[in-house]
Design a protein around this motif. Structure first.
Motif, PDB file in Angstrom:
ATOM      1  N   ASP A 168       0.859  -1.201   0.000  1.00  0.00           N
ATOM      2  CA  ASP A 168       0.000   0.000   0.000  1.00  0.00           C
ATOM      3  C   ASP A 168       0.889   1.242   0.000  1.00  0.00           C
ATOM      4  O   ASP A 168       1.581   1.496   0.974  1.00  0.00           O
TER       5      ASP A 168
ATOM      6  N   GLU B 122       0.329   9.952   4.047  1.00  0.00           N
ATOM      7  CA  GLU B 122      -0.863   9.651   3.241  1.00  0.00           C
ATOM      8  C   GLU B 122      -1.906   8.957   4.114  1.00  0.00           C
ATOM      9  O   GLU B 122      -3.105   9.157   3.934  1.00  0.00           O
ATOM     10  N   GLU B 123      -1.467   8.161   5.065  1.00  0.00           N
ATOM     11  CA  GLU B 123      -2.431   7.386   5.862  1.00  0.00           C
ATOM     12  C   GLU B 123      -3.110   8.244   6.931  1.00  0.00           C
ATOM     13  O   GLU B 123      -3.898   7.750   7.709  1.00  0.00           O
TER      14      GLU B 123
ATOM     15  N   GLN C  15      -6.587  -2.888  -3.297  1.00  0.00           N
ATOM     16  CA  GLN C  15      -7.049  -2.952  -1.898  1.00  0.00           C
ATOM     17  C   GLN C  15      -8.508  -3.424  -1.854  1.00  0.00           C
ATOM     18  O   GLN C  15      -9.244  -3.095  -0.928  1.00  0.00           O
TER      19      GLN C  15
ATOM     20  N   HIS D 163      -4.393  -3.024   4.310  1.00  0.00           N
ATOM     21  CA  HIS D 163      -4.343  -2.481   5.686  1.00  0.00           C
ATOM     22  C   HIS D 163      -4.286  -3.647   6.671  1.00  0.00           C
ATOM     23  O   HIS D 163      -4.913  -3.642   7.717  1.00  0.00           O
TER      24      HIS D 163
HETATM   25 MN    MN Z   1      -3.708   2.870   2.944  1.00  0.00          MN
END
Ligand code: MN
Ligand code: HGY
Ligand code: MN
Ligand code: MN
Length: 410
Positions: A92, A126-127, A193, A382
């Motif tokens: 990711d 980014e998360e 994802q 995730h």
């Molecule tokens: Mn992510």
């Protein structure tokens, strides 16, 4: 022309070891943590090794360029992120960030004649450890100092304190905005994802749009009391109120649309003693919908529910809201370029929307933007179970490289 999949695989497998948890095999490189800092150093070393120059802005976004760019024309950017969720997967963000570097290396070593530069980008946070898509929001919109000073992370730490520890100047973090037109086009390679490409037997996903994101922290304030001597009817139990509020979320999402989702991934309880009635409960919320108006309605419904439930429990509730990130359609022209590249390689491709948020939705505010997906095994992400075959990764890298050459040739 193709990427060097062995080199890309070596880089991704090396990056995977930075912040890796031995017991789960998951990756924990939350933004601005020591593991994130180590990954950044490693990334810069790879760029320098390839004879590339790295520029870091005030939020920690990294932009990589060749020493001898072909022209002063506006550049094509490509990239993603290398920070992760806690105990997350190794692809990711990392896939797009390292594939971008690999494409830059291939363009440089083959001396591909281009009309405009191609640059690789690694976006910070980014998360959303501090705020949804922090780094790319800083590029597309910018932040003022007050907004940055108000930001706290998942551990309740202040962004300002973390930057001070890193020796980063918070004022420089207010000067990260890139004006529309400065970037000719942006393309991000990312794992899906989700289950759709694998289920449909597709190699490549041409992303049509990206979901809108909202969220933040709701702080339920009651009164800490003795667990033994305080009658149930006399309590202002913050955790009980927060828990009841969380049970309203599925109904709220369903009331907005079939695509609306609301998640509470983290609860903080204070003072946190087994024999103390919780005085404070802080819940971190993430809510999404593909439609801008429905996203706003969802946020309003969530805030209204929190207020009503808090009232019933004699609590107050205050919010620290993230900057919402609008749902975006992706660029038709670049999507056609991606599909044509996939066809030339003989890869099966399909159009699909993204339920995950991405830096691309910020880049779409300042430049024509598109995304390339590759399949996720069992649709997982995730999570340490996140995985994609190296053959799929190679296909995604080849399509990214061909798309970048096409975009940088006019
Ligand atoms: Mn992510
Ligand atoms: O949460 C997301 O959708 C993205 O992975 N940051
Ligand atoms: Mn991501
Ligand atoms: Mn992303």
């Amino acid at each position: 022309m193709r990427i060097d999949i062995d080199r890309l695989r070596h880089d991704l497998e090396t990056l995977r070891t930075i912040g890796r948890a031995a017991e789960t095999g998951g990756v924990s490189r939350t933004s601005f943590s020591p593991a994130d800092a180590e990954a950044r150093r490693w990334y810069v070393e790879r760029c320098v090794e390839a004879g590339l120059d790295v520029e870091v802005d005030g939020l920690g976004n990294m932009v990589v360029r060749a020493r001898d760019e072909p022209s002063t024309a506006k550049p094509v950017w490509t990239g993603s992120h290398i920070d992760s969720v806690p105990d997350g997967g190794f692809l990711d963000g990392a896939l797009g960030a390292i594939a971008a570097l690999e494409c830059l290396r291939r363009l440089t070593e083959e001396k591909v004649p281009l009309a405009r530069p191609v640059r690789a980008v690694v976006f910070a946070d980014e998360e959303g450890n501090y705020s949804h898509l922090l780094g790319s929001t800083g590029i597309a919109k910018g932040f003022d100092r007050a907004r940055l000073e108000a930001m706290t992370g998942r551990d309740g730490d202040r962004l300002a304190d973390r930057f001070a520890e890193l020796g980063w100047d918070l004022d420089a973090a207010t000067r990260t905005k890139v004006e529309p037109g400065e970037v000719h086009a942006f393309v991000e390679l990312h794992i899906e994802q989700g289950p759709n490409l694998e289920a449909g037997g597709f190699d490549i996903g041409v992303v049509t749009s990206i979901v809108g994101l909202g969220g933040g922290k709701a702080r339920f304030q009651g009164r800490a009391d003795h667990a033994g001597t305080t009658p149930m009817a006399k309590r202002a139990d913050a955790l009980l109120g927060a828990a009841e509020f969380l049970t309203t979320l599925p109904g709220l999402a369903a009331s907005i649309s079939d695509d609306a989702v609301v998640t509470c991934g983290l609860i903080g309880v204070e003072p946190g003693g087994a024999n103390v009635v919780p005085g404070t409960a802080t819940v971190t919320l993430d809510f999404r919908d593909p439609d801008r108006d429905r996203l706003r309605a969802l946020g309003e419904a969530v805030e209204r529910s929190a207020r009503e439930v808090a009232g019933r429990h004699g609590l107050t509730v205050t919010w620290e809201l993230d900057t919402p990130v609008a749902p975006v359609p992706l660029d038709e022209g670049i999507r056609e370029t991606i599909a044509a590249a996939a066809e030339r390689f003989g890869y099966r491709h399909t159009d699909l929307p993204s339920g995950a948020g991405h830096d691309s939705q910020n880049m779409a505010l300042i430049a024509p933007t598109a995304m390339i997906f590759v399949p996720s095994k069992d649709g997982r992400s995730h999570s340490p179970a996140e995985d994609t075959s190296w053959a799929d990764i190679e296909r995604g890298g080849n399509v990214l490289l061909a798309t970048l050459i096409a975009l940088a040739s006019d």
